[in-house]
Design a protein around this motif. Sequence first.
Motif, PDB file in Angstrom:
ATOM      1  N   ASP A 156       0.758  -1.132  -0.114  1.00 43.47           N
ATOM      2  CA  ASP A 156      -0.179  -0.034   0.131  1.00 43.47           C
ATOM      3  C   ASP A 156       0.805   1.189  -0.216  1.00 43.47           C
ATOM      4  N   VAL A 157       1.746   1.181   0.689  1.00 42.64           N
ATOM      5  CA  VAL A 157       2.752   2.474   1.035  1.00 42.64           C
ATOM      6  C   VAL A 157       3.489   2.716  -0.619  1.00 42.64           C
ATOM      7  N   ARG A 158       3.787   1.715  -1.274  1.00 41.06           N
ATOM      8  CA  ARG A 158       4.764   1.626  -2.436  1.00 41.06           C
ATOM      9  C   ARG A 158       3.698   2.514  -3.526  1.00 41.06           C
ATOM     10  N   LYS A 159       2.344   2.100  -3.501  1.00 31.92           N
ATOM     11  CA  LYS A 159       1.366   2.579  -4.385  1.00 31.92           C
ATOM     12  C   LYS A 159       1.230   4.132  -4.047  1.00 31.92           C
ATOM     13  N   THR A 160       1.306   4.479  -2.962  1.00 32.31           N
ATOM     14  CA  THR A 160       1.218   5.954  -2.821  1.00 32.31           C
ATOM     15  C   THR A 160       2.304   6.855  -3.128  1.00 32.31           C
ATOM     16  N   ARG A 161       3.545   6.310  -2.986  1.00 26.77           N
ATOM     17  CA  ARG A 161       4.866   6.944  -3.430  1.00 26.77           C
ATOM     18  C   ARG A 161       4.809   7.086  -4.997  1.00 26.77           C
ATOM     19  N   LYS A 162       5.418   8.501  -5.264  1.00 29.23           N
ATOM     20  CA  LYS A 162       5.680   8.707  -6.657  1.00 29.23           C
ATOM     21  C   LYS A 162       6.893   8.637  -6.924  1.00 29.23           C
ATOM     22  N   ILE A 163       7.684   8.070  -7.638  1.00 23.61           N
ATOM     23  CA  ILE A 163       9.090   7.891  -7.967  1.00 23.61           C
ATOM     24  C   ILE A 163       9.210   8.536  -9.267  1.00 23.61           C
ATOM     25  N   ALA A 164      10.057   9.609  -9.098  1.00 27.27           N
ATOM     26  CA  ALA A 164      10.320  10.550 -10.418  1.00 27.27           C
ATOM     27  C   ALA A 164      11.083   9.624 -11.377  1.00 27.27           C
ATOM     28  N   PRO A 165      10.626   9.623 -12.820  1.00 26.13           N
ATOM     29  CA  PRO A 165      11.076   8.773 -13.811  1.00 26.13           C
ATOM     30  C   PRO A 165      12.542   9.160 -14.005  1.00 26.13           C
ATOM     31  N   PRO A 166      13.359   7.993 -14.351  1.00 27.67           N
ATOM     32  CA  PRO A 166      14.817   8.514 -14.673  1.00 27.67           C
ATOM     33  C   PRO A 166      14.945   8.930 -16.284  1.00 27.67           C
ATOM     34  N   PHE A 167      16.251   9.629 -16.293  1.00 26.28           N
ATOM     35  CA  PHE A 167      16.579  10.464 -17.426  1.00 26.28           C
ATOM     36  C   PHE A 167      17.926   9.886 -17.786  1.00 26.28           C
ATOM     37  N   ARG A 168      18.229   9.727 -19.042  1.00 26.69           N
ATOM     38  CA  ARG A 168      19.671   9.542 -19.562  1.00 26.69           C
ATOM     39  C   ARG A 168      20.185  10.805 -19.873  1.00 26.69           C
ATOM     40  N   VAL A 169      21.577  10.936 -19.500  1.00 18.80           N
ATOM     41  CA  VAL A 169      22.296  12.104 -19.976  1.00 18.80           C
ATOM     42  C   VAL A 169      23.108  11.493 -21.263  1.00 18.80           C
ATOM     43  N   LEU A 170      22.881  12.024 -22.620  1.00 18.59           N
ATOM     44  CA  LEU A 170      23.728  11.855 -23.530  1.00 18.59           C
ATOM     45  C   LEU A 170      24.857  12.463 -23.946  1.00 18.59           C
ATOM     46  N   LEU A 171      25.847  12.091 -24.165  1.00 23.24           N
ATOM     47  CA  LEU A 171      27.019  12.781 -25.011  1.00 23.24           C
ATOM     48  C   LEU A 171      27.027  12.564 -26.669  1.00 23.24           C
ATOM     49  N   HIS A 172      27.111  13.752 -27.284  1.00 23.10           N
ATOM     50  CA  HIS A 172      27.288  13.381 -28.708  1.00 23.10           C
ATOM     51  C   HIS A 172      28.594  13.864 -29.045  1.00 23.10           C
ATOM     52  N   ASN A 173      28.981  13.134 -30.419  1.00 25.53           N
ATOM     53  CA  ASN A 173      30.133  13.178 -30.895  1.00 25.53           C
ATOM     54  C   ASN A 173      30.189  14.546 -31.359  1.00 25.53           C
ATOM     55  N   ASP A 174      31.355  15.288 -31.385  1.00 23.71           N
ATOM     56  CA  ASP A 174      31.501  16.480 -32.051  1.00 23.71           C
ATOM     57  C   ASP A 174      33.230  16.332 -32.771  1.00 23.71           C
ATOM     58  N   ASN A 175      33.283  17.248 -33.747  1.00 28.23           N
ATOM     59  CA  ASN A 175      34.503  17.311 -34.419  1.00 28.23           C
ATOM     60  C   ASN A 175      35.557  18.425 -33.769  1.00 28.23           C
ATOM     61  N   PHE A 176      35.221  18.961 -32.556  1.00 21.91           N
ATOM     62  CA  PHE A 176      36.042  20.032 -32.084  1.00 21.91           C
ATOM     63  C   PHE A 176      36.627  19.895 -30.930  1.00 21.91           C
ATOM     64  N   ASN A 177      36.389  19.019 -29.910  1.00 18.69           N
ATOM     65  CA  ASN A 177      37.326  18.663 -28.743  1.00 18.69           C
ATOM     66  C   ASN A 177      38.117  17.307 -28.872  1.00 18.69           C
ATOM     67  N   LYS A 178      39.168  17.309 -28.261  1.00 23.68           N
ATOM     68  CA  LYS A 178      40.093  16.222 -28.234  1.00 23.68           C
ATOM     69  C   LYS A 178      39.496  15.202 -27.256  1.00 23.68           C
ATOM     70  N   ARG A 179      39.818  13.981 -27.674  1.00 22.65           N
ATOM     71  CA  ARG A 179      39.435  12.931 -26.731  1.00 22.65           C
ATOM     72  C   ARG A 179      39.860  13.126 -25.354  1.00 22.65           C
ATOM     73  N   GLU A 180      40.922  13.426 -25.112  1.00 22.21           N
ATOM     74  CA  GLU A 180      41.534  13.817 -23.635  1.00 22.21           C
ATOM     75  C   GLU A 180      40.751  14.607 -23.163  1.00 22.21           C
ATOM     76  N   TYR A 181      40.298  15.701 -23.718  1.00 19.80           N
ATOM     77  CA  TYR A 181      39.625  16.844 -22.932  1.00 19.80           C
ATOM     78  C   TYR A 181      37.930  16.363 -22.818  1.00 19.80           C
ATOM     79  N   VAL A 182      37.432  15.573 -23.576  1.00 16.39           N
ATOM     80  CA  VAL A 182      36.225  14.990 -23.268  1.00 16.39           C
ATOM     81  C   VAL A 182      36.156  13.903 -21.847  1.00 16.39           C
ATOM     82  N   VAL A 183      37.325  13.209 -22.081  1.00 17.42           N
ATOM     83  CA  VAL A 183      37.422  12.336 -20.920  1.00 17.42           C
ATOM     84  C   VAL A 183      37.654  12.989 -19.523  1.00 17.42           C
ATOM     85  N   LYS A 184      38.515  14.057 -19.592  1.00 19.84           N
ATOM     86  CA  LYS A 184      38.582  15.027 -18.419  1.00 19.84           C
ATOM     87  C   LYS A 184      37.390  15.725 -17.841  1.00 19.84           C
ATOM     88  N   VAL A 185      36.648  16.184 -18.879  1.00 16.81           N
ATOM     89  CA  VAL A 185      35.404  16.855 -18.649  1.00 16.81           C
ATOM     90  C   VAL A 185      34.446  16.092 -17.698  1.00 16.81           C
TER      91      VAL A 185
END
Length: 161
Positions: A72-101
Amino acid sequence: MKLESAMAGKIPISPNHVIGPKPGDKPHFCSGPYNYRSMIKAVSMAPPGKGPGLLDMPVKEKTAPVHDSDFDVRKTRKIAPPFRVLLHNDNFNKREYVVKVLMKVIPGMTLDDAVNIMQEAHQNGMSVVIICGQADAEQHCKQLRGNGLLSSIEPASRGGC
């Protein structure tokens, strides 16, 4: 102290009188030597010299009924849905910099995980960085963008990665 006065809800107490067991007593609900400092003690609030004071019995407040099952308790709780954080490829940043960030922005991100995420984004065009609540996902995306990376978020329940 008379039993009738205690049952009526008022207990006569003289000033400076402390309710509590004597040092060394063992109450029935605990084992081992009794430490009287850990027990709650009541003292009269009557000013000195004004005679014995009276303490009122505590009033029990009515509370909402307790659920009989966790289901009953679990029914009443609303859990926020999860979201994905996506990283898109670009031709501007070096790979080492992306890893560091990635290691700087995402808490708990290891070097190996950051390299794998960067490689997947480089090879496939995008990669899932982390799955978390919406507020955190928006914050991570904003920080990645603030460091010059291409990033977006999407609900994790949607098909895809």
